[in-house]
Design a protein around this motif. Structure first.
Motif, mmCIF file in Angstrom:
data_model
loop_
_atom_site.group_PDB
_atom_site.id
_atom_site.type_symbol
_atom_site.label_atom_id
_atom_site.label_comp_id
_atom_site.label_asym_id
_atom_site.label_seq_id
_atom_site.Cartn_x
_atom_site.Cartn_y
_atom_site.Cartn_z
ATOM 1 N N VAL A 254 -59.548 -36.528 -47.678
ATOM 2 C CA VAL A 254 -59.250 -35.596 -48.763
ATOM 3 C C VAL A 254 -58.518 -34.380 -48.204
ATOM 4 O O VAL A 254 -58.964 -33.777 -47.221
ATOM 5 C CB VAL A 254 -60.537 -35.127 -49.470
ATOM 6 N N VAL A 255 -57.407 -34.022 -48.837
ATOM 7 C CA VAL A 255 -56.678 -32.814 -48.457
ATOM 8 C C VAL A 255 -56.261 -32.081 -49.728
ATOM 9 O O VAL A 255 -56.206 -32.669 -50.811
ATOM 10 C CB VAL A 255 -55.424 -33.124 -47.608
ATOM 11 N N GLY A 256 -55.944 -30.798 -49.593
ATOM 12 C CA GLY A 256 -55.431 -30.030 -50.713
ATOM 13 C C GLY A 256 -53.974 -30.363 -50.970
ATOM 14 O O GLY A 256 -53.270 -30.909 -50.106
ATOM 15 N N ALA A 257 -53.510 -30.021 -52.166
ATOM 16 C CA ALA A 257 -52.132 -30.338 -52.524
ATOM 17 C C ALA A 257 -51.127 -29.527 -51.730
ATOM 18 O O ALA A 257 -50.059 -30.015 -51.379
ATOM 19 C CB ALA A 257 -51.914 -30.111 -54.020
ATOM 20 N N ARG A 258 -51.465 -28.278 -51.458
ATOM 21 C CA ARG A 258 -50.523 -27.429 -50.725
ATOM 22 C C ARG A 258 -51.250 -26.640 -49.661
ATOM 23 O O ARG A 258 -52.388 -26.227 -49.852
ATOM 24 C CB ARG A 258 -49.822 -26.437 -51.671
ATOM 25 N N GLY A 259 -50.556 -26.410 -48.562
ATOM 26 C CA GLY A 259 -51.084 -25.545 -47.526
ATOM 27 C C GLY A 259 -50.681 -24.108 -47.800
ATOM 28 O O GLY A 259 -49.919 -23.818 -48.710
ATOM 29 N N VAL A 290 -53.921 -28.400 -63.796
ATOM 30 C CA VAL A 290 -52.881 -27.559 -63.177
ATOM 31 C C VAL A 290 -51.793 -28.469 -62.634
ATOM 32 O O VAL A 290 -51.834 -28.904 -61.503
ATOM 33 C CB VAL A 290 -53.461 -26.691 -62.043
ATOM 34 N N PRO A 291 -50.789 -28.833 -63.438
ATOM 35 C CA PRO A 291 -49.761 -29.775 -62.999
ATOM 36 C C PRO A 291 -49.042 -29.296 -61.755
ATOM 37 O O PRO A 291 -48.565 -28.180 -61.683
ATOM 38 C CB PRO A 291 -48.808 -29.849 -64.193
ATOM 39 N N GLY A 292 -49.014 -30.168 -60.751
ATOM 40 C CA GLY A 292 -48.249 -29.889 -59.548
ATOM 41 C C GLY A 292 -48.726 -28.697 -58.775
ATOM 42 O O GLY A 292 -48.067 -28.251 -57.839
ATOM 43 N N GLY A 293 -49.844 -28.143 -59.086
ATOM 44 C CA GLY A 293 -50.309 -26.972 -58.369
ATOM 45 C C GLY A 293 -51.634 -27.208 -57.723
ATOM 46 O O GLY A 293 -52.293 -28.196 -57.920
ATOM 47 N N ALA A 294 -52.050 -26.264 -56.882
ATOM 48 C CA ALA A 294 -53.326 -26.385 -56.220
ATOM 49 C C ALA A 294 -54.231 -25.273 -56.656
ATOM 50 O O ALA A 294 -53.798 -24.295 -57.205
ATOM 51 C CB ALA A 294 -53.147 -26.354 -54.714
#
Length: 294
Positions: A254-259, A290-294
């Protein structure tokens, strides 16, 4: 028959291939563990045929899609008899249909080709688009990926919203009776060309503080989830390499969408992109809605 699916269902994209079959079984097992329904979605755009330069007949497309979803439903009910299943056929681009459905899903699951010398570096366009633009968590299941009883490996960055991937990791672990391995990897940098050598010391101190913050973060989550075995590992190395290595014996990465330090318009950070290409089973965590966001 197309059915409206309930909010919070696990949405899984199918296309009748073996790759989609792996994703289907994973989605069913995940839904069973969390006591959620599954929504099976088949989408195909009635575009002009490359051979005939004519529109493909809509009725034939729908009939083919219904056959695929009916087969998937039967397989899912046989494998996971307690899971409620709905199906849907959409005449739309698959990525568009899956992203739209993700607005109401607890997670979106889809398959991808297996790892290999070439294919390991290439992720299908549908997988890439959905992972980048979905309005909630996305799980990409590579062909051949096997569910194990290993821990959920979750990459965290205390400078970003680490709660998002941690929430998904602990929910999955609790549903399947496995532990969580919290990993923070700091990429050790050496900048010989820096005009002021003191800057190298500052970078080293920042890395040390980041590792310390990750250990403290992991300890807090371990204390608040005493029912889940927790490991905390802080490492020096390229984050993608370290996470893939740590996930070798895990059940899910598991990782977040953005660093952190990302551009506002970049919907997948470098770590998320990297592990999607390198690991067999990856969940991209982002807050639902939240489309495309983290």
């Amino acid at each position: 028959m197309d059915e409206v699916f309930p909010d919070g269902a696990v949405v899984v994209g199918v296309d009748g291939t073996g790759t989609a079959g792996h994703a289907l079984m994973w989605a069913g097992e995940e839904a069973a563990g969390r006591r959620l329904p599954v929504h099976v979605l088949y989408a195909f755009s009635p575009r002009i045929s490359a051979r005939s330069y004519e529109l493909l007949p809509t009725a034939e497309l729908v009939a083919a899609g219904e056959k695929i979803t009916a087969t998937a439903e039967a397989e899912l009910r046989a494998a996971c008899p307690g899971v409620a299943v709905t199906t849907e056929v959409q005449l739309d681009e698959p990525a568009v249909a899956l992203v739209e459905s993700s607005r109401r899903a607890s997670m979106t699951v889809l398959g991808a080709r297996g790892l290999g010398r070439v294919s390991g570096r290439l992720l299908g366009s549908v997988s890439q688009k959905v992972a980048a633009h979905a309005a909630g968590p996305v799980v990409v299941v590579r062909e051949g990926a096997a569910r194990t009883d290993g821990p959920v490996v979750v990459g965290v960055d205390p400078e970003h919203d680490a709660a998002v991937p941690l929430e998904l990791a602990f929910a999955h672990a609790a549903a399947h009776g496995v532990g969580v391995r919290i990993v923070h990897a700091a990429h050790e940098r050496r900048h010989a060309a820096l005009a002021d050598p003191r800057l190298q010391d500052l970078l080293g101190e920042a890395e040390r503080l980041g590792l310390e913050a990750a250990r403290e973060l992991g300890a807090r989550w371990a204390a608040s989830h005493p029912e889940v075995p927790v490991e905390i590992r802080t490492l020096m190395g390229r984050p993608v390499d370290e996470l893939v290595r740590e996930a070798a014996d895990g059940s899910l990465l598991v990782v977040g969408a953005r660093g952190h330090h990302g551009l506002a318009g970049v919907r997948l950070g470098s770590v998320a992109r990297g592990v999607l290409h390198e690991a067999p089973l990856v969940a991209i965590a982002r807050r639902r809605g939240v489309p495309g966001g983290a």
